[in-house]
Write a protein that holds these residues in place. Structure first.
Motif, short mmCIF file in Angstrom:
data_model
loop_
_atom_site.label_atom_id
_atom_site.label_comp_id
_atom_site.label_asym_id
_atom_site.label_seq_id
_atom_site.Cartn_x
_atom_site.Cartn_y
_atom_site.Cartn_z
N ALA A 171 0.83 -1.21 0.00
CA ALA A 171 0.00 0.00 0.00
C ALA A 171 0.86 1.25 0.00
O ALA A 171 0.59 2.21 -0.74
N ALA A 172 1.92 1.25 0.81
CA ALA A 172 2.79 2.42 0.90
C ALA A 172 3.49 2.69 -0.42
O ALA A 172 3.57 3.84 -0.88
N GLN A 173 3.98 1.65 -1.06
CA GLN A 173 4.66 1.84 -2.35
C GLN A 173 3.72 2.44 -3.38
O GLN A 173 4.09 3.36 -4.12
N ALA A 174 2.49 1.93 -3.44
CA ALA A 174 1.53 2.45 -4.41
C ALA A 174 1.19 3.91 -4.11
O ALA A 174 1.11 4.74 -5.02
N LEU A 175 1.00 4.25 -2.84
CA LEU A 175 0.65 5.61 -2.47
C LEU A 175 1.82 6.57 -2.68
O LEU A 175 1.63 7.70 -3.15
N PHE A 176 3.02 6.14 -2.32
CA PHE A 176 4.20 7.00 -2.53
C PHE A 176 4.37 7.30 -4.02
O PHE A 176 4.73 8.41 -4.41
N ALA A 177 4.15 6.28 -4.84
CA ALA A 177 4.31 6.46 -6.29
C ALA A 177 3.24 7.39 -6.85
O ALA A 177 3.51 8.21 -7.73
N GLU A 178 2.01 7.28 -6.32
CA GLU A 178 0.89 8.07 -6.85
C GLU A 178 0.89 9.50 -6.31
O GLU A 178 0.72 10.46 -7.07
#
Length: 213
Positions: free
Chosen positions: A20-27
């Motif tokens: 979840a963190a990776q997806a949010l950081f990327a977005e």
């Protein structure tokens, strides 16, 4: 048996948090993402997220640690290869790192500056600083082996050669992630590795000496 289930749940929740963190950081970017955002995206409570990591910095550290583990593993494989020329191992290493960063450009573009800060030991929390030291130590051993084989010049310490390669990798990757300019990162890093290899190879050093004499 209950303890085993608890450990399994802990590992599963940790993985959900990191995904979840990776997806949010990327977005959204690192600074626009809160621990509450991560908890919602992971489908977990804020308490669970904080119990697993304690802070957003430690979530980032865990993401960084994965990248550094991959880097260290590539170096370990290179050191186990006793037959391939050291220069060829370094060419392979740079290209493999380039492909890995290309495949995950969105996350690295958003957090690579923070990852570099943490991985260089400017933040003492978490696993990343120690993993970064281990990776650099592996690169130093690889350079030292190249020197002992007579492949690389011994005019500079292995630590200097390793630092030059490590800094080039980090700097070029950071620039590419924000300004790709249509050049594949693996190709760019491969070309840059050639520039450094030409400078430290024994044949190049001998040519320089002969031109000065």
């Amino acid at each position: 048996m209950a303890g085993s289930k608890s450990r399994s749940y802990g590992a599963q929740s940790r993985e959900l948090i990191l995904q979840a963190a990776q997806a949010l950081f990327a977005e959204r970017g690192l600074h626009e993402t809160s621990m509450a955002d991560i908890a919602r995206a992971a489908g977990l409570s804020r308490a669970t997220v904080f119990n697993q990591f304690g802070s957003k910095a430690l979530v980032l550290d865990a993401i960084t640690a994965r990248s550094l583990n991959n880097y260290r593993d590539l170096l370990d494989r290179a050191l186990r290869d006793e037959t391939t020329a050291t220069a060829d191992l370094l060419r392979r290493l740079f290209r493999q790192m380039g492909r890995g960063l290309e495949a995950n450009r969105a996350i690295y573009r958003e957090v690579f500056g923070e990852i570099r800060k943490v991985s260089m030991g400017l933040d003492a929390e978490g696993e990343a600083p120690n993993l970064r030291r281990e990776a650099l130590a592996g690169l130093i051993r690889l350079m030292r082996r190249g020197q002992s084989r007579g492949e690389f010049t011994a005019e500079r310490p292995a630590e200097v050669l390793a630092t030059a390669f490590d800094s080039l990798l980090a700097g070029a990757a950071t620039h590419w992630l924000h300004n790709p300019q249509g050049v594949p990162l693996a190709e760019l890093l491969g070309d840059l590795a050639e520039v450094l290899l030409e400078g430290i190879s024994v044949s190049s050093a001998r040519l320089d000496d002969s031109s000065r004499n």
